[in-house]
Design an enzyme around this catalytic site. Sequence first.
Site, PDB file in Angstrom:
ATOM      1  N   GLU A  47       0.825  -1.217   0.000  1.00 49.07           N
ATOM      2  CA  GLU A  47       0.000   0.000   0.000  1.00 49.07           C
ATOM      3  C   GLU A  47       0.854   1.260   0.000  1.00 49.07           C
ATOM      4  OE1 GLU A  47      -2.971   0.205  -0.719  1.00 49.07           O
ATOM      5  OE2 GLU A  47      -3.538  -1.897  -0.548  1.00 49.07           O
ATOM      6  N   TYR A 130      -6.412   6.601   3.992  1.00 48.83           N
ATOM      7  CA  TYR A 130      -6.538   5.569   2.965  1.00 48.83           C
ATOM      8  C   TYR A 130      -5.817   4.287   3.374  1.00 48.83           C
ATOM      9  CZ  TYR A 130      -5.380   2.448  -0.667  1.00 48.83           C
ATOM     10  OH  TYR A 130      -5.200   1.274  -1.329  1.00 48.83           O
ATOM     11  N   ASP A 148      -9.314   5.983  -2.121  1.00 47.06           N
ATOM     12  CA  ASP A 148      -8.205   6.526  -2.898  1.00 47.06           C
ATOM     13  C   ASP A 148      -8.777   7.189  -4.157  1.00 47.06           C
ATOM     14  OD1 ASP A 148      -9.086   4.388  -4.330  1.00 47.06           O
ATOM     15  OD2 ASP A 148      -7.102   3.757  -4.961  1.00 47.06           O
TER      16      ASP A 148
END
Length: 378
Positions: A47, A130, A148
């Site tokens: 991520e 996020y 996102d």
Amino acid sequence: MSEKLNEQLEKVNKHKFQQDLIGWFENEMRDLPWRKDQDPYRIWVSEIMLQQTRVDTVIPFYNRFMGQFPTVEALANAPEEQVLKAWEGLGYYSRARNLHTAVKEVHECYGGKVPKTPEEIASLRGVGPYTAGAILSIAYDIPEPAVDGNVMRVFSRILSIWDDVAKPSSRKVFEEAVRRLIDENNPSYFNQALMELGALICTPTSPSCLLCPVNEHCLAFAEGVQSELPVKTRKKSTKVIDLLTVMVQNQEGQWLVTQRPSEGLLANLWQFPSVERQGHESVSRELEEFLLTDIGVTAEVYDEPWMKQDHVFSHLTWKMSVYYTDKLSVFDDAPILPERVAWKTADEIEGLALPISYRKIWRQHLIDNEKNDEIGEK
DNA sequence: TACGCGTGGGA
DNA sequence: TTCCCAAGCGT
């Protein structure tokens, strides 16, 4: 929540939407290296790398990184130099330093286990709203939104949301919408499916609406306005800086390098001595003065640049001119080099983390060197 | 809130 | 060529 959005949300058949979306994802999801398991550390690293970065770009970096730092402990115990070197070429280097900081905290304060409460996760350096939602949902199956750019684009179309997605305040509108529609039984696939849909079908330009598994739920498609969404204001244009760079080699064959400041642009990365072009005097004089005053070496700089190189950042551009030097004088009793300045051998330069522009300059230098050797042999 | 922060790819 | 971007975060 606005009355308008509430109205739009009530039009969506939640169960059918979840079924169509997740069903499509199960059939079409790409085989990506961070989808092999639900190891929270591996999800976390992916991520961070994927922030503002394309999947195709990330894959080789991710595989190398996990090979080098397969566990929280391995990364926590690594020196920062090595982490930055692994990140070389990926950009946004504060991501690497922040990840390193946060992983050390997890190692020391959480026994190496990535925490699973929203508060603890979000408190980690480099983990914003996020990423916190992505780790919680994907690794731990906890129903938190992971909003996102993809999710904002997909939801702006499905729910016909005309808020400006460039404004930070808009994100909470989309988070609220996700909270209303998320599949509590499979938040991992729900969130991943939204992003996958944004990447493969609901693209920024020319979305493939006819292939879309949820087009029957899409208000923008029904109204034929999908190409007008999402609303996104433009960023300001970038400024241009003339940057002078100089290659200095001593009698032992070592090269002069400097380490950038620990904060700001390309923080802690190494480079060849460089200075923003100031003024009116000749470039050679300006570089010679810079070397003497800021670095403490005397050298004669050639009048003509050896090569030019542009380095385009998101917010500025360097127009770089690279010069060689001659007649270097470093005496035994010369002042000690300032902090963050060093002589490095060619082999050592391979191991430093350099910004991409300086790596290109170094590679070009090696190529030119090889050519000269060949000429010399003949 | 708006801006600083990388890089390479595609329209 | 020029622009815009691509799974954001920190300040």
